[in-house]
Motif scaffolding. Structure first.
Motif, mmCIF file in Angstrom:
data_model
loop_
_atom_site.group_PDB
_atom_site.id
_atom_site.type_symbol
_atom_site.label_atom_id
_atom_site.label_comp_id
_atom_site.label_asym_id
_atom_site.label_seq_id
_atom_site.Cartn_x
_atom_site.Cartn_y
_atom_site.Cartn_z
ATOM 1 N N ASN A 72 0.814 -1.217 0.000
ATOM 2 C CA ASN A 72 0.000 0.000 0.000
ATOM 3 C C ASN A 72 0.847 1.266 0.000
ATOM 4 N N VAL B 251 2.818 6.044 2.068
ATOM 5 C CA VAL B 251 2.019 4.889 2.459
ATOM 6 C C VAL B 251 0.531 5.211 2.391
ATOM 7 N N GLU B 252 -0.267 4.150 2.564
ATOM 8 C CA GLU B 252 -1.729 4.230 2.502
ATOM 9 C C GLU B 252 -2.199 4.759 1.143
#
Length: 120
Positions: free
Chosen positions: A13, A54-55
């Motif tokens: 991710n 990230v994410e």
């Protein structure tokens, strides 16, 4: 202007970007793009030669990262190309791992059944 060598790798991710040090750099500006629109800009100190985002959603090849080195006066002294990056979707990866483990389990069950048949 000098060329800055940038490498990007997918992480779960997210994206990990890292680059070679520029000798006269006071810091680095790291920009994440979706298609050609900047969505995140980070300022890194001169000793931090990496950045992780990230994410992130898995958009295929829609992400790219660019790094610029600036000197103490704020002048850009080196710049990377925009490097295309992909994201590994954690849910997709877990589903793939589950499927592979189920296949291995079925292979083991078959092997055990064959051993039992030989013993009897």
């Amino acid at each position: 202007m000098d060329k800055l060598n940038l490498t990007c790798k997918p992480i779960f991710n997210g994206i990990m970007a890292y680059w070679e040090q520029v000798n006269d750099a006071a810091g680095y500006i790291v920009t994440l793009y979706v298609n050609d629109a900047p969505i995140s800009i980070r300022n890194n100190p001169r000793t931090e030669l990496y950045c992780s985002f990230v994410e992130l959603a898995n958009l295929g090849a829609g992400y790219s990262v660019q790094v610029q080195a600036e000197d103490h006066s704020g002048k850009i002294i080196a710049e990377s190309e925009k490097v295309k990056c992909s994201v590994v979707d954690l849910n997709d990866e877990l589903a793939k791992m589950k499927s592979e483990m189920e296949d291995e389990l079925n292979d083991l069950k078959t092997a055990i059944a064959n051993i039992d048949a030989d013993v009897i």
